[in-house]
Design an enzyme around this catalytic site. Structure first.
Site, PDB file in Angstrom:
ATOM      1  CG  HIS A 130     -46.809   3.387  10.973  1.00  0.00           C
ATOM      2  ND1 HIS A 130     -47.285   2.118  10.751  1.00  0.00           N
ATOM      3  CD2 HIS A 130     -46.245   3.364  12.205  1.00  0.00           C
ATOM      4  CE1 HIS A 130     -47.019   1.358  11.803  1.00  0.00           C
ATOM      5  NE2 HIS A 130     -46.388   2.098  12.698  1.00  0.00           N
TER       6      HIS A 130
ATOM      7  CB  CYS B 114     -42.449   2.962  14.209  1.00  0.00           C
ATOM      8  SG  CYS B 114     -43.916   2.122  14.851  1.00  0.00           S
TER       9      CYS B 114
END
Length: 362
Positions: free
Chosen positions: A252, A156
């Site tokens: 993120h 990810c």
């Protein structure tokens, strides 16, 4: 036309829950099977999610579909390929290493696990970035004698970085990348996950194996498939990163420094990202956003709480594009990418959509 019957393995985890939310009302994929650990087998999905204190441990914002809540969960070991057309895998790498090839002998497996990302005959797909790598699947089938295949999605953290580097590589070339990530807690899952007392009022400066994954995967994704479609040559970009965990639920954040292959201006770098269309075949996929990258002018953006859900969590948001005086032809920027949507479940579904559009699925 009948929908493809899909089984979801690892259905009770955070990534599994995102798969369930994303597949609701999908135009050509129907979730017809749920699998998890043996302790969940035989229970309805709702009961498998029920904690000892009675809480329903459903953690995504979308409501749990009633039909899914009533479905009976089976053990991953009990899943039979003959009962399904495709499989989605949201399990840990050690489980994936054993389970995924058993199913891939007969049906396609789309995986969020890292187990097979680095095999030479396995493409690592982000549809707008490297849809051209998909024919490597045919080589995988030939070498392994499978009717199906395994296609994992990238880590990810890699996903947001690779998406933003792709237009720069196309327009200017990229020579080197330095990146520091501030990664959300959901990236570690819930079991065991990140203990609250460890992350509150804190930054954890190390995530095991994460930095190596980003460095290797970025080069593979930006690489080139040979004319015969039988082998990938990694990009020669040099990648170095530090990956940290912060007290953010999802999304993120990454601080990126990139050395371009030729001179550019801030306006030209921003324009390259804003105008980037990605692979033509990826533009009209059911899960595709209207734009893969959104560039913001506000110097206080992007922020995970405000920007992670841009275009349903499928776009990478970029801000603070500036020149860098240390790297050759250097630029720096900040990005936010949704780690459990584009970086996991919805990203894997997007890959399945891509392969159907390319005639490699169904």
């Amino acid at each position: 036309m009948a929908k493809l019957r899909a089984v979801l393995i690892g259905a009770t985890g955070l990534a599994g829950q995102q798969f369930i939310a994303a597949l609701k009302d999908h135009p050509f994929i129907e979730l017809t099977g749920l699998a998890a650990s043996p302790r969940s087998a035989g229970k309805t999905y709702a009961d498998a999610l029920r904690a000892s204190n009675g809480m329903l441990a459903w953690f995504v914002p979308e409501p749990l579909p009633e039909a899914i809540a009533r479905m009976t969960v089976v053990s991953g070991d009990a899943v039979q390929a003959k009962d399904y057309d495709i499989a989605f895998s949201a399990v840990e790498a050690d489980v994936a290493r054993e389970l995924e090839p058993r199913l891939a002998r007969d049906i396609p497996v789309f995986s969020a696990a890292s187990a097979y990302r680095y095999d030479a005959d396995v493409p690592l797909l982000i549809p707008p970035v490297n849809a051209a790598h998909a024919p490597l699947i045919n080589e995988q089938r030939r070498q392994r004698g499978w009717k199906g295949f395994i296609v994992p999605i990238p880590n990810c953290t890699t996903t947001g970085l690779a998406v933003t580097l792709a237009p720069l590589a196309e327009r200017f070339g990229v020579k080197a990348v330095l990146m520091t990530s501030l990664q959300a807690m959901s990236g570690a899952g819930r079991s065991p996950g990140v203990i609250g007392l460890d992350i509150l009022d804190n930054v954890v400066p190390y995530i095991p194996k994460e930095e190596h994954k980003v460095e290797v995967e970025t080069k593979k994704i930006l690489g080139a498939l040979n004319p015969a479609g039988a082998a990938l040559t990694p990009h020669d970009v040099r990648v170095s990163c530090t990956c940290t965990r912060v007290a953010v639920l999802e999304g993120h954040t990454e601080s990126v420094f990139v050395s371009l292959g030729k001179k550019a201006t801030v306006a030209e770098v921003a324009q390259a990202m804003r105008e980037w269309q990605g692979a033509q075949v990826a533009k009209d996929l059911p899960s595709a956003p209207p734009r893969w990258i959104e560039v913001l002018d506000d110097p206080f953006r992007p922020q995970p709480r405000m920007d992670r859900d841009t275009h349903g969590g499928m776009a990478t948001t970029v801000g603070r594009i500036r020149e860098d005086g240390v790297l050759e032809n250097g630029f720096k920027y900040v990005l936010v990418s949704h780690n459990t949507k584009m970086g996991a479940a919805k990203g894997a579904i997007l890959v399945a959509e891509l392969l159907k559009a390319q005639g490699l699925l169904g």
